[in-house]
Scaffold this motif. Structure first.
Motif, mmCIF file in Angstrom:
data_model
loop_
_atom_site.group_PDB
_atom_site.id
_atom_site.type_symbol
_atom_site.label_atom_id
_atom_site.label_comp_id
_atom_site.label_asym_id
_atom_site.label_seq_id
_atom_site.Cartn_x
_atom_site.Cartn_y
_atom_site.Cartn_z
ATOM 1 N N THR A 8 6.839 5.718 -0.039
ATOM 2 C CA THR A 8 6.257 7.268 -0.111
ATOM 3 C C THR A 8 5.806 7.347 -1.318
ATOM 4 O O THR A 8 6.773 7.572 -2.490
ATOM 5 N N THR A 9 4.748 7.872 -1.954
ATOM 6 C CA THR A 9 4.303 9.346 -3.327
ATOM 7 C C THR A 9 3.582 10.425 -2.792
ATOM 8 O O THR A 9 2.759 10.237 -1.777
ATOM 9 N N GLU A 28 -0.117 16.272 -1.568
ATOM 10 C CA GLU A 28 -0.917 15.652 -0.632
ATOM 11 C C GLU A 28 0.465 13.689 -0.719
ATOM 12 O O GLU A 28 1.538 13.640 -1.497
ATOM 13 N N HIS A 30 1.249 9.893 0.299
ATOM 14 C CA HIS A 30 0.144 8.737 0.198
ATOM 15 C C HIS A 30 0.850 7.727 0.466
ATOM 16 O O HIS A 30 2.410 7.424 0.059
ATOM 17 N N ARG A 31 1.317 7.139 1.624
ATOM 18 C CA ARG A 31 1.347 6.039 1.924
ATOM 19 C C ARG A 31 1.185 4.729 1.981
ATOM 20 O O ARG A 31 -0.305 4.305 2.024
ATOM 21 N N ASP A 35 -4.651 6.417 4.301
ATOM 22 C CA ASP A 35 -5.729 7.277 3.404
ATOM 23 C C ASP A 35 -4.828 8.754 2.952
ATOM 24 O O ASP A 35 -3.553 8.679 3.824
ATOM 25 N N PRO A 36 -4.390 9.032 1.771
ATOM 26 C CA PRO A 36 -3.411 10.308 1.351
ATOM 27 C C PRO A 36 -3.256 11.703 2.423
ATOM 28 O O PRO A 36 -4.857 12.094 3.587
#
Length: 57
Positions: A8-9, A28, A30-31, A35-36
């Motif tokens: 995860t980001t 947001e 991001h995985r 999509d974010p």
């Protein structure tokens, strides 16, 4: 920032942070392979869940 789960980001605008947490707005998630996803409101992330942070001004 990257979380310690390694997948995860989270990106966003850093707000007031304390040694034990980071506060973000306009965030947001991001995985991989998706999509974010926008996160509503203010996001509080405990520091012990964060693996890596990059701050860009």
């Amino acid at each position: 920032m990257n979380l310690i789960d390694g997948r995860t980001t989270i990106t966003g605008t850093r707000r007031l942070s304390w040694p034990w947490q980071v506060k973000l707005t306009a965030a947001e998630m991001h995985r991989p392979h998706s999509d974010p996803s926008p996160l509503d409101g203010v996001v509080l992330i405990p520091r012990h869940r964060i693996d890596w942070i990059q701050v860009v001004s």
